[in-house]
Design a protein around this motif. Structure first.
Motif, PDB file in Angstrom:
ATOM      1  N   TYR A 185       0.834  -1.213   0.000  1.00 26.91           N
ATOM      2  CA  TYR A 185       0.000   0.000   0.000  1.00 26.91           C
ATOM      3  C   TYR A 185       0.865   1.260   0.000  1.00 26.91           C
ATOM      4  CZ  TYR A 185      -3.261   3.588   1.590  1.00 26.91           C
ATOM      5  OH  TYR A 185      -4.007   4.753   1.701  1.00 26.91           O
ATOM      6  N   THR A 186       1.901   1.297   0.837  1.00 21.67           N
ATOM      7  CA  THR A 186       2.761   2.484   0.882  1.00 21.67           C
ATOM      8  C   THR A 186       3.506   2.683  -0.437  1.00 21.67           C
ATOM      9  OG1 THR A 186       4.621   1.230   1.842  1.00 21.67           O
ATOM     10  CG2 THR A 186       3.070   2.260   3.382  1.00 21.67           C
ATOM     11  N   ILE A 187       3.909   1.589  -1.063  1.00 22.07           N
ATOM     12  CA  ILE A 187       4.604   1.696  -2.351  1.00 22.07           C
ATOM     13  C   ILE A 187       3.673   2.261  -3.417  1.00 22.07           C
ATOM     14  CG2 ILE A 187       5.670   0.369  -4.218  1.00 22.07           C
ATOM     15  CD1 ILE A 187       6.745  -1.545  -2.062  1.00 22.07           C
ATOM     16  N   LEU A 188       2.458   1.713  -3.501  1.00 24.68           N
ATOM     17  CA  LEU A 188       1.503   2.181  -4.512  1.00 24.68           C
ATOM     18  C   LEU A 188       1.108   3.628  -4.269  1.00 24.68           C
ATOM     19  CD1 LEU A 188      -0.825  -0.941  -4.919  1.00 24.68           C
ATOM     20  CD2 LEU A 188       0.992  -0.156  -6.448  1.00 24.68           C
ATOM     21  N   GLN A 189       0.926   4.005  -3.015  1.00 22.66           N
ATOM     22  CA  GLN A 189       0.561   5.388  -2.725  1.00 22.66           C
ATOM     23  C   GLN A 189       1.710   6.349  -3.029  1.00 22.66           C
ATOM     24  OE1 GLN A 189      -2.227   6.769  -2.196  1.00 22.66           O
ATOM     25  NE2 GLN A 189      -3.508   4.984  -1.827  1.00 22.66           N
ATOM     26  N   SER A 190       2.933   5.885  -2.880  1.00 27.19           N
ATOM     27  CA  SER A 190       4.081   6.716  -3.251  1.00 27.19           C
ATOM     28  C   SER A 190       4.105   6.950  -4.758  1.00 27.19           C
ATOM     29  CB  SER A 190       5.383   6.041  -2.804  1.00 27.19           C
ATOM     30  OG  SER A 190       5.424   5.888  -1.402  1.00 27.19           O
ATOM     31  N   ILE A 191       3.794   5.900  -5.521  1.00 27.78           N
ATOM     32  CA  ILE A 191       3.715   6.031  -6.978  1.00 27.78           C
ATOM     33  C   ILE A 191       2.595   6.994  -7.366  1.00 27.78           C
ATOM     34  CG2 ILE A 191       3.234   4.789  -9.130  1.00 27.78           C
ATOM     35  CD1 ILE A 191       4.495   2.311  -7.814  1.00 27.78           C
ATOM     36  N   ILE A 192       1.449   6.859  -6.707  1.00 27.19           N
ATOM     37  CA  ILE A 192       0.318   7.742  -6.977  1.00 27.19           C
ATOM     38  C   ILE A 192       0.688   9.195  -6.696  1.00 27.19           C
ATOM     39  CG2 ILE A 192      -1.984   8.404  -6.137  1.00 27.19           C
ATOM     40  CD1 ILE A 192      -2.579   5.416  -5.791  1.00 27.19           C
ATOM     41  N   SER A 193       1.435   9.428  -5.631  1.00 23.81           N
ATOM     42  CA  SER A 193       1.836  10.794  -5.278  1.00 23.81           C
ATOM     43  C   SER A 193       2.683  11.419  -6.376  1.00 23.81           C
ATOM     44  CB  SER A 193       2.609  10.790  -3.947  1.00 23.81           C
ATOM     45  OG  SER A 193       1.791  10.347  -2.884  1.00 23.81           O
ATOM     46  N   TYR A 194       3.602  10.641  -6.919  1.00 26.64           N
ATOM     47  CA  TYR A 194       4.439  11.153  -8.006  1.00 26.64           C
ATOM     48  C   TYR A 194       3.611  11.419  -9.260  1.00 26.64           C
ATOM     49  CZ  TYR A 194       9.076  10.740  -5.926  1.00 26.64           C
ATOM     50  OH  TYR A 194      10.198  10.931  -5.155  1.00 26.64           O
ATOM     51  N   LYS A 195       2.674  10.528  -9.569  1.00 28.56           N
ATOM     52  CA  LYS A 195       1.860  10.699 -10.767  1.00 28.56           C
ATOM     53  C   LYS A 195       0.908  11.888 -10.642  1.00 28.56           C
ATOM     54  CE  LYS A 195       1.943   6.001 -12.625  1.00 28.56           C
ATOM     55  NZ  LYS A 195       2.486   6.435 -13.934  1.00 28.56           N
ATOM     56  N   ALA A 196       0.486  12.184  -9.413  1.00 30.37           N
ATOM     57  CA  ALA A 196      -0.438  13.301  -9.189  1.00 30.37           C
ATOM     58  C   ALA A 196       0.293  14.620  -8.935  1.00 30.37           C
ATOM     59  CB  ALA A 196      -1.361  12.989  -8.011  1.00 30.37           C
ATOM     60  N   PHE A 197       1.626  14.584  -8.866  1.00 29.01           N
ATOM     61  CA  PHE A 197       2.405  15.805  -8.663  1.00 29.01           C
ATOM     62  C   PHE A 197       2.249  16.725  -9.878  1.00 29.01           C
ATOM     63  CE2 PHE A 197       6.439  18.053  -9.419  1.00 29.01           C
ATOM     64  CZ  PHE A 197       6.531  18.788  -8.250  1.00 29.01           C
ATOM     65  N   PRO A 198       2.087  18.046  -9.711  1.00 33.91           N
ATOM     66  CA  PRO A 198       2.159  18.825  -8.462  1.00 33.91           C
ATOM     67  C   PRO A 198       0.789  19.147  -7.848  1.00 33.91           C
ATOM     68  CG  PRO A 198       2.249  20.319 -10.305  1.00 33.91           C
ATOM     69  CD  PRO A 198       2.046  18.935 -10.891  1.00 33.91           C
ATOM     70  N   TYR A 199      -0.276  18.491  -8.345  1.00 34.49           N
ATOM     71  CA  TYR A 199      -1.623  18.859  -7.911  1.00 34.49           C
ATOM     72  C   TYR A 199      -1.947  18.343  -6.509  1.00 34.49           C
ATOM     73  CZ  TYR A 199      -1.946  19.672 -12.921  1.00 34.49           C
ATOM     74  OH  TYR A 199      -1.711  20.113 -14.193  1.00 34.49           O
ATOM     75  N   GLU A 200      -1.359  17.222  -6.160  1.00 36.67           N
ATOM     76  CA  GLU A 200      -1.711  16.628  -4.875  1.00 36.67           C
ATOM     77  C   GLU A 200      -0.835  17.123  -3.739  1.00 36.67           C
ATOM     78  OE1 GLU A 200      -1.307  12.606  -2.334  1.00 36.67           O
ATOM     79  OE2 GLU A 200      -0.386  12.762  -4.294  1.00 36.67           O
ATOM     80  N   CYS A 201       0.476  17.005  -3.894  1.00 36.55           N
ATOM     81  CA  CYS A 201       1.390  17.400  -2.822  1.00 36.55           C
ATOM     82  C   CYS A 201       2.706  17.861  -3.430  1.00 36.55           C
ATOM     83  CB  CYS A 201       1.620  16.236  -1.850  1.00 36.55           C
ATOM     84  SG  CYS A 201       2.398  14.792  -2.600  1.00 36.55           S
ATOM     85  N   SER A 202       3.589  18.342  -2.570  1.00 33.26           N
ATOM     86  CA  SER A 202       4.879  18.842  -3.024  1.00 33.26           C
ATOM     87  C   SER A 202       5.825  17.688  -3.358  1.00 33.26           C
ATOM     88  CB  SER A 202       5.512  19.719  -1.936  1.00 33.26           C
ATOM     89  OG  SER A 202       5.806  18.947  -0.790  1.00 33.26           O
ATOM     90  N   LEU A 203       6.894  18.026  -4.075  1.00 35.95           N
ATOM     91  CA  LEU A 203       7.895  17.026  -4.434  1.00 35.95           C
ATOM     92  C   LEU A 203       8.595  16.503  -3.180  1.00 35.95           C
ATOM     93  CD1 LEU A 203       9.341  15.536  -6.712  1.00 35.95           C
ATOM     94  CD2 LEU A 203      10.949  17.458  -6.863  1.00 35.95           C
ATOM     95  N   ALA A 204       8.798  17.370  -2.214  1.00 42.47           N
ATOM     96  CA  ALA A 204       9.440  16.954  -0.965  1.00 42.47           C
ATOM     97  C   ALA A 204       8.604  15.900  -0.249  1.00 42.47           C
ATOM     98  CB  ALA A 204       9.650  18.165  -0.053  1.00 42.47           C
ATOM     99  N   LEU A 205       7.282  16.069  -0.276  1.00 49.47           N
ATOM    100  CA  LEU A 205       6.391  15.096   0.365  1.00 49.47           C
ATOM    101  C   LEU A 205       6.388  13.778  -0.405  1.00 49.47           C
ATOM    102  CD1 LEU A 205       4.699  15.167   2.896  1.00 49.47           C
ATOM    103  CD2 LEU A 205       2.721  15.813   1.528  1.00 49.47           C
ATOM    104  N   CYS A 206       6.472  13.863  -1.731  1.00 46.46           N
ATOM    105  CA  CYS A 206       6.578  12.649  -2.549  1.00 46.46           C
ATOM    106  C   CYS A 206       7.828  11.857  -2.180  1.00 46.46           C
ATOM    107  CB  CYS A 206       6.614  13.008  -4.035  1.00 46.46           C
ATOM    108  SG  CYS A 206       5.089  13.676  -4.718  1.00 46.46           S
ATOM    109  N   ARG A 207       8.927  12.572  -2.039  1.00 43.78           N
ATOM    110  CA  ARG A 207      10.187  11.919  -1.695  1.00 43.78           C
ATOM    111  C   ARG A 207      10.149  11.347  -0.281  1.00 43.78           C
ATOM    112  NH1 ARG A 207      14.050  16.683  -4.261  1.00 43.78           N
ATOM    113  NH2 ARG A 207      13.909  15.986  -6.445  1.00 43.78           N
ATOM    114  N   MET A 208       9.472  12.058   0.617  1.00 48.02           N
ATOM    115  CA  MET A 208       9.351  11.564   1.985  1.00 48.02           C
ATOM    116  C   MET A 208       8.569  10.251   2.017  1.00 48.02           C
ATOM    117  SD  MET A 208       7.687  13.450   5.320  1.00 48.02           S
ATOM    118  CE  MET A 208       8.793  14.846   5.124  1.00 48.02           C
ATOM    119  N   ARG A 209       7.464  10.208   1.278  1.00 48.35           N
ATOM    120  CA  ARG A 209       6.670   8.982   1.228  1.00 48.35           C
ATOM    121  C   ARG A 209       7.461   7.840   0.602  1.00 48.35           C
ATOM    122  NH1 ARG A 209       1.029  11.869  -0.715  1.00 48.35           N
ATOM    123  NH2 ARG A 209       0.478  12.710   1.342  1.00 48.35           N
ATOM    124  N   THR A 210       8.211   8.147  -0.435  1.00 49.28           N
ATOM    125  CA  THR A 210       9.033   7.115  -1.068  1.00 49.28           C
ATOM    126  C   THR A 210      10.087   6.595  -0.110  1.00 49.28           C
ATOM    127  OG1 THR A 210       8.707   8.173  -3.234  1.00 49.28           O
ATOM    128  CG2 THR A 210      10.527   6.603  -3.037  1.00 49.28           C
TER     129      THR A 210
END
Length: 238
Positions: A136-161
């Protein structure tokens, strides 16, 4: 307005606080009752005997339902984001949601079947919880990158990854070393033949569990951006 009242960020906020409290409280009670060792017992060891088993079971079930609510809210958020701005494919979003539900189901098994009573069911639930949780955490990290920049910042994407990577690396020694743990006693000694395997597995288990907590902590910022509403519609069968 208080920060935790913005959007529905109270959901991940409650989940983070409650789940952390669950692990810590059951550990302290088990320690006070002299049921576990001070140095890294398995999380399940802290909820194996009453009275801590009662507290652990109740609080873990509440954690599971809070996780379900948070995952569903996240799923609807990504779904709405896809409709307006695009990003993650709906299949990926649904896959992450249902895998997350499996992880919550495993958590319920862990909570209701203590390791000292029905070990096989407990272990199966723990395996389902950890493996599905990491996916789940892996898939949500991928989703965060695909939804960037509308969902969250790049820093948050990297943090989740980064958190997902830690959980992924820690889940392997958690499972593999547990296979070599032959003794089922709650108190361990350094001279036990399988003590090193027990220690590595238990430490890794705590790392994975708190990785999940920190991952949900990153949801707080996103959950300030939206709300969920229940809509009632009458159906005319005439």
């Amino acid at each position: 307005m208080f920060w935790f009242m913005e959007g529905i960020c109270f959901l991940p906020t409650f989940l983070v606080i409650w789940s952390s409290t669950t692990f810590i409280v059951s550990y302290l009670i088990a320690l006070f009752e002299h049921d576990v060792d001070v140095i890294f017992p398995y999380i399940s060891d802290t909820g194996a005997k009453p009275p801590e088993s009662c507290v652990f079971g109740l609080m873990t079930v509440i954690t599971a339902f809070a996780s379900m609510a948070t995952m569903y809210a996240r799923y609807k958020f990504v779904e709405k984001l896809n409709e307006t701005a695009g990003g993650a494919h709906p299949v990926l979003n649904k896959a992450a949601f249902w895998i997350g539900m499996l992880s919550c189901l495993g958590m319920c098994f862990v909570a209701t079947f203590q390791e000292t009573t029905i070990t096989a069911v407990h272990d199966a639930g723990a395996l389902l919880f950890f493996v599905s949780g990491v996916l789940y955490t892996i898939l949500q990290s991928i989703i965060s990158y695909k939804a960037f920049p509308y969902e969250c910042s790049l820093a948050l994407c990297r943090m989740r990854t980064g958190i997902a990577t830690i959980a992924f690396l820690a889940v392997f020694p958690t499972v593999v070393c547990a296979v070599f743990v032959t003794q089922t006693t709650l108190h361990r000694k350094t001279k036990d033949e399988d003590y090193v395997f027990h220690l590595v597995s238990a430490v890794s288990e705590w790392i994975v569990a708190f990785s999940f907590i920190f991952f949900f902590f990153t949801y707080i910022h996103d959950f300030k951006k939206f709300t969920l509403k229940l809509r009632t519609e009458f159906v005319d069968y005439s």
